[in-house]
Design a protein around this motif. Structure first.
Motif, PDB file in Angstrom:
ATOM      1  N   GLU A   6       3.222  -4.069   3.881  1.00  8.93           N
ATOM      2  CA  GLU A   6       2.714  -4.940   2.749  1.00  8.93           C
ATOM      3  C   GLU A   6       1.592  -5.825   3.211  1.00  8.93           C
ATOM      4  O   GLU A   6       1.339  -5.835   4.496  1.00  8.93           O
ATOM      5  N   ARG A   7       0.657  -6.251   2.365  1.00 13.41           N
ATOM      6  CA  ARG A   7      -0.542  -7.252   2.578  1.00 13.41           C
ATOM      7  C   ARG A   7      -0.171  -8.695   1.981  1.00 13.41           C
ATOM      8  O   ARG A   7       0.219  -8.609   0.444  1.00 13.41           O
ATOM      9  N   ASP A   8      -0.411  -9.815   2.589  1.00  9.18           N
ATOM     10  CA  ASP A   8      -0.095 -10.752   1.688  1.00  9.18           C
ATOM     11  C   ASP A   8      -1.775 -11.508   1.494  1.00  9.18           C
ATOM     12  O   ASP A   8      -2.592 -11.556   2.347  1.00  9.18           O
ATOM     13  N   THR A  15      -1.920   0.936  -4.930  1.00 10.35           N
ATOM     14  CA  THR A  15      -1.197  -0.531  -4.356  1.00 10.35           C
ATOM     15  C   THR A  15      -0.303  -1.142  -5.586  1.00 10.35           C
ATOM     16  O   THR A  15      -0.885  -1.212  -6.559  1.00 10.35           O
ATOM     17  N   VAL A  16       0.838  -1.417  -5.265  1.00 10.18           N
ATOM     18  CA  VAL A  16       1.752  -2.138  -6.111  1.00 10.18           C
ATOM     19  C   VAL A  16       1.792  -3.638  -5.675  1.00 10.18           C
ATOM     20  O   VAL A  16       2.139  -3.913  -4.443  1.00 10.18           O
ATOM     21  N   GLN A  74       0.839  -1.135  -0.142  1.00 13.64           N
ATOM     22  CA  GLN A  74       0.057   0.044  -0.013  1.00 13.64           C
ATOM     23  C   GLN A  74       1.095   1.334  -0.062  1.00 13.64           C
ATOM     24  O   GLN A  74       1.851   1.345   0.962  1.00 13.64           O
ATOM     25  N   VAL A  75       0.628   2.113  -0.924  1.00 13.99           N
ATOM     26  CA  VAL A  75       1.284   3.640  -0.798  1.00 13.99           C
ATOM     27  C   VAL A  75       0.387   4.652  -0.967  1.00 13.99           C
ATOM     28  O   VAL A  75      -0.844   4.482  -1.318  1.00 13.99           O
ATOM     29  N   GLN A  78      -8.060   0.029  -2.236  1.00 11.72           N
ATOM     30  CA  GLN A  78      -8.212  -1.853  -2.598  1.00 11.72           C
ATOM     31  C   GLN A  78      -9.530  -2.029  -1.464  1.00 11.72           C
ATOM     32  O   GLN A  78      -9.606  -1.477  -0.421  1.00 11.72           O
ATOM     33  N   VAL A  79     -10.236  -3.103  -1.803  1.00 13.16           N
ATOM     34  CA  VAL A  79     -11.118  -3.835  -1.088  1.00 13.16           C
ATOM     35  C   VAL A  79     -10.384  -4.343   0.379  1.00 13.16           C
ATOM     36  O   VAL A  79     -10.957  -4.003   1.378  1.00 13.16           O
ATOM     37  N   GLU A  80      -9.280  -4.415   0.304  1.00 18.28           N
ATOM     38  CA  GLU A  80      -8.481  -5.042   1.405  1.00 18.28           C
ATOM     39  C   GLU A  80      -7.705  -3.877   2.282  1.00 18.28           C
ATOM     40  O   GLU A  80      -6.987  -4.415   3.113  1.00 18.28           O
TER      41      GLU A  80
END
Length: 447
Positions: A226-228, A273-274, A212-213, A294-296
């Motif tokens: 980061e997100r997994d 989001t990258v 996420q940026v 993003q949804v997340e």
């Protein structure tokens, strides 16, 4: 700061934006289709306008009707949410040409990053690793055969304008390649109006890691860790978490720094989001940039304490980010489960209908983002997601236990949902160990 914002979306994300605006003292204008008429979340907006019929192309995809609602409602800016027109560069430009700020990146950045082939070129320029692949779009199948030999099988054929798994095929051998290219191109043309495809090396059992940026208009760019998102079915995310439990610290630092470089090189502003895939050796490769919220996004909010929707609005209004990279923590562990109105026992068939009863879980560290309520009728015309269950705990082990408990408490009667299936995934050894890859659910839970 803006006095009034129109939300060009529906459901959960529209309610999320309304809540953020209320806390900022900003009035909101909601739009809705005939299929969403009477939805209770519309009552929370200061104004609400019907913009057309139940189908998306009769309402939520209509530029002119959204702009008209913004004019009548005297909004100053338009928030697109996610889905529908959120990554439509033409709509972005129409908003600006109509004297409304678009809460997102510029049309130019959106158009460039929305084309996966151009985005790959930009990644190379930013010194961000990309999956080995063709130099450009496939224009000659004989050349594609030669490229595939150099890349090495299996080969992934991807639509340049694709998303959600559409326009993607895997070729295991040269004999499969030409037919796979033809199929991918036809599907891409039907889905996106763009038949362009390119080749990539297929990475076996990858994990999906995204960063996420946030970037303002004053040269400041930060990441929110980061997100997994590896727990997927048919390229659709089911469970997301932050931080990743599998990335070593050096890989984590490298992937976050790469995301910031990508955003700076693209001259990108607002939230984005990258996305990357990561192989078994923790080598990471750029996939795409999602030029929207993003949804997340809630899992990033939970571990950092930063409201991403409010930051989107502040950046669009020209404010500087009020924090630097060193100010952004990553506290504890957060997990999000997407609750869809689908029947897992019938190949995840959509399950529209009336919610006859709903009980929402609670407790320390539990969050429920949803627009549905008892008596709400889930329409068959839109995405099947009806809510997001999010938990935040000091450790990942505690977050998993909390989510399992919360899914047990969640009661929805009248329709089928994916809650029970998600609980089953969370209770597996593979999820506990963090060894799930993007095909694990289909391979181990659905085969």
């Amino acid at each position: 700061m803006y006095k009034k914002i129109l939300i060009a979306n529906r459901g959960e994300i529209a309610l999320r934006v309304i809540r953020a605006c209320k806390e900022m003292g900003i009035e909101t204008v909601a739009v809705f289709s005939e299929g969403d008429r009477g939805s209770q979340y519309l009552e929370l907006a200061d104004q609400a306008f019907c913009i057309g019929g139940v189908k998306s192309n009769e309402s939520y995809l209509k530029f002119d009707r959204i702009i008209s609602a913004a004019e009548v409602g005297e909004a100053e800016a338009i928030h697109p949410g996610y889905g529908f027109l959120a990554e439509n560069a033409e709509f972005n430009q129409v908003c600006r040409d109509s004297d409304f700020d678009f809460i997102g990146p510029t049309p130019e950045a959106m158009e460039m990053l929305g084309d996966k082939n151009r985005a790959r070129d930009l990644a190379r320029k930013a010194d961000v690793p990309v999956v080995p692949g063709s130099a450009g779009l496939v224009t000659d199948t004989d050349q594609a055969v030669k490229d595939a030999k150099d890349i090495g099988y299996p080969i992934l054929i991807k639509a340049t304008a694709g998303g959600g798994g559409k326009g993607m095929r895997i070729a295991e051998t040269e004999a499969d390649l030409k037919h796979a290219i033809e199929q991918a191109a036809q599907e891409a043309e039907a889905a996106f109006g763009n038949a362009g495809v390119y080749l990539e090396k297929f990475i076996d059992k990858p994990r999906h890691i995204e960063v996420q940026v946030l970037a303002d208009h004053h040269g400041n760019v930060v990441h929110l860790w980061e997100r997994d998102c590896s727990t997927q079915r048919r390229h659709q995310k089911l469970i997301e978490e932050s931080p990743s439990s599998t990335l070593p610290e050096d890989a984590r630092a490298a992937i976050c720094e790469a995301a910031v470089r990508m955003v700076k090189t693209a001259n990108y502003h607002n939230a984005g989001t990258v996305e990357f895939i990561v192989d078994k050796d923790n080598n990471f490769y750029f996939i795409e940039v999602n030029a929207r919220i993003q949804v997340e996004h809630p899992v990033s909010e939970m571990v950092t304490g930063i409201d991403l929707i409010q930051q989107q609005i502040r950046v669009a209004a020209g404010e500087k980010l009020a924090f630097t990279q060193d100010d952004i923590p990553c506290n504890g562990a957060a997990i999000e489960c997407r609750i869809n109105a689908e029947n897992p026992d019938k190949n995840f068939m959509p399950s529209p209908g009336e919610l006859k009863q709903i009980y929402i879980p609670g407790g320390l560290g539990v969050r429920w983002d949803s627009h549905v309520h008892q008596g709400y009728r889930v329409p068959p015309h839109y995405d099947s997601m009806i809510g997001k269950l999010i938990v935040h705990q000091p450790t990942r082990e505690k977050a998993i236990a909390c989510m399992v408990r919360a899914l047990d408490e969640l009661r929805i009667q009248g329709i089928h949902t994916t809650a029970g299936f998600l609980k089953d995934v969370l209770l597996t050894d593979a999820f506990a160990d963090g060894t799930i890859d993007t095909k694990w659910v289909e391979r181990e839970m659905l085969s």
